[in-house]
Enzyme design. Structure first.
Site, PDB file in Angstrom:
ATOM      1  N   GLU A  59     -36.588  58.740   4.696  1.00  0.00           N
ATOM      2  CA  GLU A  59     -36.969  57.338   4.913  1.00  0.00           C
ATOM      3  C   GLU A  59     -37.757  56.775   3.733  1.00  0.00           C
ATOM      4  O   GLU A  59     -37.536  55.644   3.313  1.00  0.00           O
ATOM      5  CB  GLU A  59     -37.777  57.194   6.213  1.00  0.00           C
ATOM      6  CG  GLU A  59     -36.943  57.342   7.483  1.00  0.00           C
ATOM      7  CD  GLU A  59     -36.588  58.791   7.798  1.00  0.00           C
ATOM      8  OE1 GLU A  59     -37.182  59.712   7.195  1.00  0.00           O
ATOM      9  OE2 GLU A  59     -35.715  59.005   8.667  1.00  0.00           O
ATOM     10  N   PHE A  82     -34.627  54.477  13.118  1.00  0.00           N
ATOM     11  CA  PHE A  82     -35.532  54.075  14.200  1.00  0.00           C
ATOM     12  C   PHE A  82     -36.901  53.783  13.601  1.00  0.00           C
ATOM     13  O   PHE A  82     -37.340  54.492  12.694  1.00  0.00           O
ATOM     14  CB  PHE A  82     -35.665  55.180  15.255  1.00  0.00           C
ATOM     15  CG  PHE A  82     -34.453  55.328  16.118  1.00  0.00           C
ATOM     16  CD1 PHE A  82     -34.274  54.514  17.228  1.00  0.00           C
ATOM     17  CD2 PHE A  82     -33.468  56.245  15.795  1.00  0.00           C
ATOM     18  CE1 PHE A  82     -33.134  54.628  18.021  1.00  0.00           C
ATOM     19  CE2 PHE A  82     -32.325  56.367  16.578  1.00  0.00           C
ATOM     20  CZ  PHE A  82     -32.157  55.558  17.694  1.00  0.00           C
ATOM     21  N   HIS A 128     -38.360  56.862  19.481  1.00  0.00           N
ATOM     22  CA  HIS A 128     -37.222  55.948  19.400  1.00  0.00           C
ATOM     23  C   HIS A 128     -37.542  54.632  20.100  1.00  0.00           C
ATOM     24  O   HIS A 128     -36.649  53.832  20.316  1.00  0.00           O
ATOM     25  CB  HIS A 128     -35.983  56.572  20.051  1.00  0.00           C
ATOM     26  CG  HIS A 128     -35.442  57.764  19.322  1.00  0.00           C
ATOM     27  ND1 HIS A 128     -36.106  58.960  19.253  1.00  0.00           N
ATOM     28  CD2 HIS A 128     -34.297  57.932  18.616  1.00  0.00           C
ATOM     29  CE1 HIS A 128     -35.376  59.823  18.546  1.00  0.00           C
ATOM     30  NE2 HIS A 128     -34.290  59.223  18.145  1.00  0.00           N
TER      31      HIS A 128
END
Lengths: 321, 361
Positions: A59, A82, A128
């Site tokens: 990420e 997410f 999530h």
């Protein structure tokens, strides 16, 4: 066309890629798979791997590299799978994406739209279902947008792609396929920094956004009250004027969001109302949010996320005062 | 069945040794004595500016400053290897690279006096501002490099990280991303053996930092970072090869001074360690070479030092004439200022930032 939010966002991304050859989509599974929610479905086939790029599972890498691409004249639209995983890129967002413009007094900037799903209600594992909009808004310099319906989602995303700064575009997964709406096929913008007025009324103001917009609408229709429902849409910079105008008009304000109550967006909104419209209120502001604790496992989320009952209780309370 | 599926090794390169002797077989043809003299002058100017900044900081005329003393070859040699269109993404110590790339000295001084305005000319020399969170900038370099590939400009990028920064996740992520994207970037580890008080041995048990490239599947090389010729060569080779993807370069150098002016290295570092590195000084050895070639002598040295002193003094004077404008904090956060921020700015400006003392009288 009739479109749910997934189709509307997919359509917006298609138009953005068509319009701007410096725009690329990058992220995990965004290519052949079309994203885990299918938001980028079909775009890989249409534009190829140069424009719609699968990346390593990293990420910070996705966002840090996108910052570099933006500095180099491209217009990246990274997806983080997410929001619960985006903390790995928090450093890149709150130390860099929001600072390059001021750090260089406008000589370098980072035009980028970061898309990520937020909020709960879809029975997923840990991490999530978070609603982290306050964290990013507090950093300063990041524009934070949360759509609540397909029409706004498309128009806000296109508007975000026309900005010359980093925009966090937070997509409530619960709303992805909740309902369809008539959405124009061409390019249009819904202005960023401007709240939407869902309904106008006289008795009270309910200020909300994201997953809570349909919940608030249902609660208001069940209680048959005359309410201003304001959909904040852009969390930062917040549209203070629309909020204050409504608060002054009705004198009663409820703020509803899914994110935890403490230190949240509701605190910011109520502080602004208290500072600038306190004497035009005829009862205390009520905030409705999730409990001030981390998001629970799926079997407890219905007990955690604010529901119609919780909003109705707040309406009853404020109207009884 | 068992079989070997991978072998890796790392080469070390030195062209000019500590006494100024040059391995002519490795010396790039374009590195004429004239160019070496130019490198000598850039390294000397960097060192002179470094001394001036320390002095300004001690007098309260500059903010916290990270000296580059001892690391000039890694910074100047890399800059000299760049093409005119190439980009440079630093951490917070590459003053020599900025200077060699043509950053105005008064702008650098302004920056280190504590004004972001000082970094504005960086854009004109294809440089990114100094970046502080260690190793985060490497990803920007990778994305920037990819943007050049995407737009087919032919430009490449060099970027720097310290030995401490190689312990960060972003270091590995940047090499890995660069490999996948075939990004035209040279990631340069300025291994000065110290991360504030932590020696290189506290960062990793890997015998070299260059070998970290092997895990990412990209070429890695180690170089005598105090040898400006060797640094030039490995960076030039990496940029020549950049169309095929990234390279990791480990420059072995030494932080002769403190981490920053906020730190006292005598607390954790024996003087004897520093003494060992003094004969390996990057500027000394080039001076010896130039003197042996009769291209340099004491009078030329004094003339150069006087010229640098004048240049730097003039730059300090110019920087100190800068008129601050606290409003500028507000003006460059967004392309278009939001109403909520404008209101805060107006309140601050109309109250003159509450800087006037108000005793209630």
């Amino acid at each position: 066309m009739m479109a749910n939010m997934v189709t509307a966002i997919n359509n917006a991304l298609d138009l953005i890629l068509q319009e701007d050859d410096k725009a690329i989509i990058l992220g995990e599974d965004v290519g052949k798979d079309g994203g885990v929610f299918r938001v980028t479905d079909g775009l890989f086939d249409k534009y190829g791997d140069r424009r719609v790029m699968d990346t390593p599972l990293s990420e910070s890498g996705i966002i840090g590299t996108s910052i570099g691409m933006a500095l180099g004249g491209m217009h990246p639209i990274p997806e983080v799978q997410f929001a619960g995983f985006m903390y790995l890129a928090f450093d890149q967002l709150v130390n860099h994406a929001n600072r390059y413009r001021s750090r260089t007094r406008g000589t370098w900037n980072v035009p980028m739209v970061v898309r990520t799903p937020i909020s709960g209600g879809v029975r997923t594992l840990e991490h999530h279902s978070e609603s982290p909009e306050a964290l990013y808004s507090h950093a300063g310099g990041l524009t934070v947008v949360i759509p609540s319906n397909p029409y706004d989602a498309k128009g806000l995303l296109i508007a975000a792609s026309h900005m010359n700064d980093t925009v966090l575009f937070l997509e409530p997964t619960k709303l992805y396929r909740l309902f369809k709406q008539d959405v124009p096929e061409g390019i249009y913008e819904v202005p960023i920094g401007k709240a939407g007025i869902v309904s106008e009324g006289e008795d009270l103001s309910i200020i909300t956004y994201g997953t809570m917009v349909p919940v608030v609408k249902n609660a208001v229709s069940k209680r048959k009250v005359s309410a201003d429902i304001i959909d904040v849409r852009t969390i930062n910079p917040i549209d203070e004027k629309t909020i204050l105008d409504s608060a002054k008009k009705t004198g009663k304000v409820i703020i509803v969001h899914e994110a935890p109550l403490s230190f949240g967006v509701g605190a910011e909104i109520s502080a602004r109302i208290a500072e600038k419209a306190m004497f035009e209120l005829d009862s205390p502001i009520i905030r409705v949010g999730s409990p001030s604790l981390p998001y629970p496992f799926p079997q407890y989320e219905d007990y955690y996320v604010p529901n119609e009952g919780k909003v109705i209780a707040a309406i009853d309370k404020i109207l009884s005062e | 069945m068992e079989k070997r599926v991978f072998d890796g090794s790392i080469n070390y390169i030195q062209i000019m040794d500590e006494n100024g002797n040059v391995d002519e077989n490795l010396r790039p043809k374009e590195l004429t004595d004239g160019i070496i003299l130019q490198m000598y002058k850039y390294m000397s100017l960097t060192r002179a500016l470094d001394a001036k900044m320390l002095s300004l900081q001690r007098q309260g005329r500059a903010a916290t400053y990270g000296p580059s003393l001892g690391e000039e070859a890694a910074q100047v040699g890399s800059a000299m290897a760049m093409g005119p269109k190439d980009f440079f993404v630093p951490n917070f110590r590459q003053h020599g690279t900025y200077i060699t790339r043509g950053m105005p000295l008064d702008a650098l001084i302004l920056y280190w006096k504590g004004y972001e305005e000082g970094i504005m000319p960086a854009r004109k020399i294809n440089a990114i501002p100094y970046i502080v969170p260690v190793s985060t900038q490497l990803l920007h370099a990778v994305g920037l490099a990819y943007s050049q590939l995407y737009q087919n400009t032919g430009a490449s990028v060099i970027t720097f990280v310290g030995d401490g920064g190689t312990s960060e996740g972003n270091f590995y992520e940047s090499m890995n991303f660069a490999g996948i994207l075939k990004a035209p970037v040279a990631i340069i580890i300025e291994n000065n053996q110290w991360a504030i008080s932590e020696p290189r041995s506290r960062q990793t048990v890997a015998p070299t930092l260059a070998q970290k490239a092997i895990a990412a599947g990209i070429p890695g090389v180690q170089v005598d970072g105090n040898d400006v010729l060797a640094v030039y060569k490995v960076v030039r080779d990496a940029l020549t090869n950049a169309k095929n993807g990234p390279t990791l370069i480990e420059c072995i150098t030494y932080r002769m001074s403190m981490h920053t002016t906020a730190d006292d290295p005598t607390k954790y570092r024996p003087d004897a360690d520093v003494e060992k590195w003094k004969p390996r000084d990057p500027i000394l050895r080039v001076g010896n070479y130039l003197r042996k070639k009769a291209l340099w002598d004491d009078s030329k040295q004094s003339a150069m030092e006087e010229e640098h002193r004048q240049t730097i003094d003039a730059a300090v004077e110019k920087a100190e004439q800068f008129k601050k404008d606290p409003k500028s904090m507000f003006e460059n956060i967004y392309a278009t200022m939001p109403a909520m921020l404008k209101e805060e700015e107006d309140a601050a400006v109309s109250a003159q930032f509450w800087m006037q003392k108000n005793d209630g009288e």
